[in-house]
Scaffold this motif. Sequence first.
Motif, short mmCIF file in Angstrom:
data_model
loop_
_atom_site.label_atom_id
_atom_site.label_comp_id
_atom_site.label_asym_id
_atom_site.label_seq_id
_atom_site.Cartn_x
_atom_site.Cartn_y
_atom_site.Cartn_z
N SER A 1 2.71 -26.54 -15.84
CA SER A 1 1.71 -26.91 -14.82
C SER A 1 1.79 -25.95 -13.63
O SER A 1 0.75 -25.58 -13.06
N GLU B 1 -3.50 -32.08 -15.05
CA GLU B 1 -2.62 -33.05 -15.70
C GLU B 1 -2.90 -34.42 -15.09
O GLU B 1 -2.99 -34.55 -13.87
N ASP C 1 -4.54 -28.97 -18.86
CA ASP C 1 -3.12 -29.31 -18.70
C ASP C 1 -2.88 -30.65 -19.40
O ASP C 1 -3.18 -31.70 -18.85
N GLU C 2 -2.34 -30.59 -20.60
CA GLU C 2 -2.00 -31.75 -21.42
C GLU C 2 -3.24 -32.46 -21.95
O GLU C 2 -3.68 -33.47 -21.41
MG LIG Z 1 3.06 -30.31 -16.49
#
Ligand SMILES: [Mg+2]
Length: 292
Positions: free
Chosen positions: A51, A79, A158-159
């Motif tokens: 991140s 995220e 992010d994810e």
């Molecule tokens: Mg992260």
Amino acid sequence: MNASQPSRSDAVEVRDLVVRYGAATALDSVSLRVAPGEMVALVGPNGAGKSTLVNTLTGILTPASGSVVVRARIAQVPEGRQMFGDLTVDDNLRLGAWQLRGRGKSRRKQRDTSWVYELLPDLVRVRDRKAGGLSGGQQQMVAVGRALMSRPEVLVIDELSLGLAPLIVADLAEHLTELNREQGTAVVLIEQNARLALDLCSRAYVLEAGRIAAEGDSADLAASPDIARAYLGEAQGLPSPPDAQGAPGPDAPGPDDRATADPVPTPGTVKTGRGNQDTAVQAARATTREAK
Ligand SMILES: [Mg+2]
Ligand SMILES: Nc1ncnc2c1ncn2[C@@H]1O[C@H](COP(=O)(O)OP(=O)(O)OP(=O)(O)O)[C@@H](O)[C@H]1O
């Protein structure tokens, strides 16, 4: 051109990047590149600095040293999604266009969300609902759609699969490959499910304790015994959903959510994506089946 070599036509070029939080070094001498239209995975354990790296790409964090050159419009799906929970889906989407400059007709066109609904048709029936009441999968689609509203040439996620049911992840993965194939949007995918990330993306970086531990073609990395042992073992199955229907997970948004699709308008070029997208979608489905 050798796809693994840096080039001035890269959409993103990071060299010897160091990022610190106070005295703690989160990224140490990280170099990375993303070509226009490429799908690149960024995998690594918790706390590796993934991140931090993408937040530096989108300008949220400032490097201590090294260089970050972004030659394309870039937008981030943060995220945890970070919706405006009290606003409708449609309003959340329109917020994604806030940084685009335009007046009158062109402004109306920039704020037109219809093409996002075409790309993510599951959002049509919830367009007037408050984003805070949606399932985790729907919220992730809103977060992707909001980032797309800034017309990015590079989309950073992010994810993708955090807290989502396998079927929903497979669906999202298919949307991403379609976006990449049809619009040439480059994708940087951070993903805890390393197998899914390596299947979807043609190239990958493995980040460990703030350093690049491995990089290369996803197929080569997936074939490496060390990588397979460290990242593709049994523990790397798709994450368990909060429930099979995709109800809001523990990472559901709170009242202080912020929209952070963060376009950085700079000149750039886009060409059609390459990679193993068709196989990737099949693989995502297969992974889904395995994980059931
Ligand atoms: Mg992260
Ligand atoms: N705001 C912050 N202040 C201080 N340290 C931080 C901050 N954010 C992250 N860190 C630290 O920096 C390192 C990298 O964190 P980062 O969140 O980038 O990792 P990550 O790979 O995204 O992890 P995860 O998989 O858990 O999301 C970790 O050691 C983390 O504890």
